[in-house]
Write an enzyme that holds these catalytic residues in place. Structure first.
Site, PDB file in Angstrom:
ATOM      1  N   THR A 199       0.871  -1.182   0.000  1.00 20.90           N
ATOM      2  CA  THR A 199       0.000   0.000   0.000  1.00 20.90           C
ATOM      3  C   THR A 199       0.906   1.230   0.000  1.00 20.90           C
ATOM      4  O   THR A 199       2.079   1.132   0.370  1.00 20.90           O
ATOM      5  CB  THR A 199      -0.881   0.040   1.259  1.00 20.90           C
ATOM      6  OG1 THR A 199      -0.014   0.107   2.388  1.00 20.90           O
ATOM      7  CG2 THR A 199      -1.758  -1.191   1.361  1.00 20.90           C
ATOM      8  N   GLU A 220      -5.892  -3.866  -0.612  1.00 18.61           N
ATOM      9  CA  GLU A 220      -6.186  -5.001   0.265  1.00 18.61           C
ATOM     10  C   GLU A 220      -7.337  -5.849  -0.252  1.00 18.61           C
ATOM     11  O   GLU A 220      -7.643  -6.909   0.292  1.00 18.61           O
ATOM     12  CB  GLU A 220      -6.539  -4.494   1.677  1.00 18.61           C
ATOM     13  CG  GLU A 220      -5.364  -3.949   2.465  1.00 18.61           C
ATOM     14  CD  GLU A 220      -5.118  -2.464   2.242  1.00 18.61           C
ATOM     15  OE1 GLU A 220      -5.562  -1.927   1.190  1.00 18.61           O
ATOM     16  OE2 GLU A 220      -4.491  -1.829   3.106  1.00 18.61           O
ATOM     17  N   LYS A 263     -15.150  17.396  10.066  1.00 13.69           N
ATOM     18  CA  LYS A 263     -16.145  17.403  11.130  1.00 13.69           C
ATOM     19  C   LYS A 263     -16.395  18.845  11.557  1.00 13.69           C
ATOM     20  O   LYS A 263     -15.524  19.487  12.122  1.00 13.69           O
ATOM     21  CB  LYS A 263     -15.670  16.559  12.310  1.00 13.69           C
ATOM     22  CG  LYS A 263     -16.793  15.726  12.868  1.00 13.69           C
ATOM     23  CD  LYS A 263     -16.315  14.618  13.746  1.00 13.69           C
ATOM     24  CE  LYS A 263     -17.538  13.757  14.091  1.00 13.69           C
ATOM     25  NZ  LYS A 263     -17.230  12.724  15.034  1.00 13.69           N
TER      26      LYS A 263
END
Ligand code: ADP
Length: 543
Positions: free
Chosen positions: A185, A331, A437
């Site tokens: 990755t 993955e 957020k």
């Protein structure tokens, strides 16, 4: 009671044999550093893969050894895929765009025995050669005439290596659970992690991607992976194409070049292509500027990052090309979801809403979304939470790690935040680490970026969260203008009204020349945040 069927092993060797028996005359066409249009057949490719496997044995490669590749999409890389995996070795594809320290780390961690390198990547490997004592030697992917001068020790010319090797290699019967390939990755935090694919996982994944509601390849089609063979096996297309006998068109080092992609499509009659959104921006811009047509192209598979509506629209309206949105990750081999064909009778609004989703789970992949405490959330298209998956082509444990990569109840946490609706359509809201957020509520940066890139004067857009005194974080829109276009930032922000909730609208818009990208061609929000570390909200400055 046990079923009474044969125990055929699901291996990539099976794919090779099937293609040899059925499609040995179908073509692989490549651009390489030393040949603008190399052309041969699956039959010849697998014959040469056998010669390469034989040469690897003579070089002392032992079953289970990792063989590293630093190479573009071309016929030699294709031969390496099969020669290594099908002879019991592990094909370790390395992303040459990673930082050199990461490349060195990956090669050491995998304990690569031999490295196969495109001439263009020789300087990169020379710069780290001192830290690679475990590598026995370096094979340069070219013919004798193109061999570069190099300081690398023990270098061999690829074509010379194959010369004189006998034909008709005797491939071993492998266990389907044995390792076939390895891909790390990108490692946005910490060191890259290795995903070790088994023959079984990759064969099942190949079945999965070939389904009619997924890639749906056919014989007599020509498919062009514009997604690199050094990243997640080019989405499995080098396996899927020979299973169906589809012609494989490999653009070599020219993947980001709109002109080359256009020429390959036109001259090789490509009708299916796959890649991340940025490559399609390059192709579409080239087609627009040169008023060229790509009549053979029927469908484009877009994944790796959210596909903006503007790309889907331009492909469909100007070129009659259908874009399929797909989602996945290293993955997951990588396919997770695919947005298949929609029936004609769906209303335009609903059509747009559905096509912007990442699609439905491929058969073989199960998905759920959970809240912070791990509680399953409803699949109502509204609730969003951490996206978790499970299935036979999903990573259970990273390479050389003792710990399981799964939750205690056996699911893999994707690191994405998403919704799933009652029809199973996945909507990726953000990566967990990119979520904004504001006042305790989440804002989807992907949705805001989609709106921004639909504006003609914006070529590329990214929305990131910037710390805010009152709301914790507020969204900041960063845009790269279309060449020659004038950008009025106030007007751009005004155009968000009515499209999203008022409090989602970015507080500011910055115009920049370029936005940083990751080694796989996606927008790197991590680097963008670093670049904009000194950014302050306008009202903070004036206060
Ligand atoms: P990296 O980006 O590190 O190279 P991957 O190629 O495995 O790693 O990327 C997987 C991630 O890319 C997913 O977890 C998701 O965040 C993002 N991604 C992939 N496809 C899509 C898509 N169609 N829409 C939005 N995000 C996507």
């Amino acid at each position: 009671m046990h079923g009474l069927m044969m125990q055929g092993q699901l291996t990539l060797t099976g794919i090779m044999r099937h293609a040899q028996e059925n499609f040995s005359t179908r073509e692989i066409v490549s651009i390489t550093a030393d040949n603008p249009r190399h052309r041969y057949t699956y039959g010849e490719a697998f014959e040469r893969a056998g010669q390469l496997a034989s040469a690897l044995q003579k070089l002392g490669a032992q079953p289970g050894d990792c063989i590293g590749t630093l190479a573009w999409n071309d016929h030699r890389h294709f031969e390496l895929y099969y020669a290594t995996s099908c002879s019991g070795l592990v094909c370790h594809t390395i992303n040459p765009r990673l930082f050199t320290e990461q490349i060195a780390y990956i090669i050491q961690h995998a304990e690569d025995r031999w490295l196969f390198i495109d001439p263009a990547f020789v300087p990169v490997v020379e710069s780290i050669a001192a830290s690679l004592p475990g590598v026995k030697g370096f094979v340069i992917l070219c013919d004798q005439a193109q061999m570069p001068a190099t300081t690398l020790r023990n270098t061999i010319c690829y074509e010379a290596l194959l010369t004189g090797e006998p034909s008709g290699f005797s491939w071993p019967e492998l266990n389907e659970q044995s390792a076939a390939a390895l891909c790390y990755t990108s490692g946005t935090t910490g060191n890259p992690k290795g995903v070790l694919y088994s023959h079984r996982a990759m064969t099942l994944h190949t079945y999965g991607v070939l389904m009619p509601n997924a890639f749906s390849l056919q014989e007599y089609e020509a498919v062009m992976p514009v997604v690199p063979m050094f990243h997640v096996n080019a989405w499995s297309l080098p396996y899927a194409a020979p299973v169906m006998g589809a012609k494989l068109v490999l653009p070599g080092p020219k993947m980001g070049c709109g002109e080359t992609l256009c020429a390959l499509i036109q001259e090789e009659n490509v009708n299916v292509a796959a890649g991340v959104p940025t490559v399609w921006l390059a192709l579409l811009q080239y087609l627009r500027e040169t008023a060229q047509e790509v009549p053979s192209l029927q469908r484009v598979i877009v994944g790796g990052a959210a596909c903006p509506w503007s790309i889907m629209q331009e492909f469909e309206k100007r070129h009659g090309v259908y874009t399929h949105h797909a989602w996945g990750m290293t993955e997951m081999s990588p396919l997770g979801t695919f947005n298949g064909w929609l029936p004609e009778n769906i209303q335009p609004q609903e059509r747009r809403r559905r096509r912007l989703k990442q699609g439905r789970a491929a058969f073989g992949v199960e998905m759920r979304i959970v809240d912070d405490s791990g509680k399953r959330l409803p699949h109502d298209g509204i609730a969003f939470g951490a996206l978790q998956v499970r299935g036979p082509w999903i990573c259970e444990r990273y390479f050389k790690s003792e710990a399981s990569a799964l939750t205690t109840d056996g699911w893999f946490d994707t690191g994405d935040v998403a919704t799933i609706d009652a029809d199973g359509y996945l909507g990726i809201t953000d990566r967990t680490k990119d979520v904004i957020k504001s006042g305790g509520e989440w804002i989807s940066s992907i949705e805001l970026e989609n709106i921004a890139v639909a504006m003609p004067e914006i070529r590329e857009a990214a929305v990131i969260g910037i710390a805010h005194e009152k709301w914790d974080e507020r969204p900041l829109l960063v845009v790269v203008p279309t060449p020659g276009a004038a950008v009025d930032t106030t007007e751009i922000l005004d155009r968000f009204h009515g499209k999203v909730a008022r409090w989602w609208i970015p507080d500011d818009c910055l115009v920049v020349e370029t936005i940083p990208h990751t080694a796989t061609g996606k927008i790197s929000k991590k680097d963008l945040r670093i670049q904009l570390a000194d950014y302050r909200w306008p009202e903070t400055l004036s206060a």
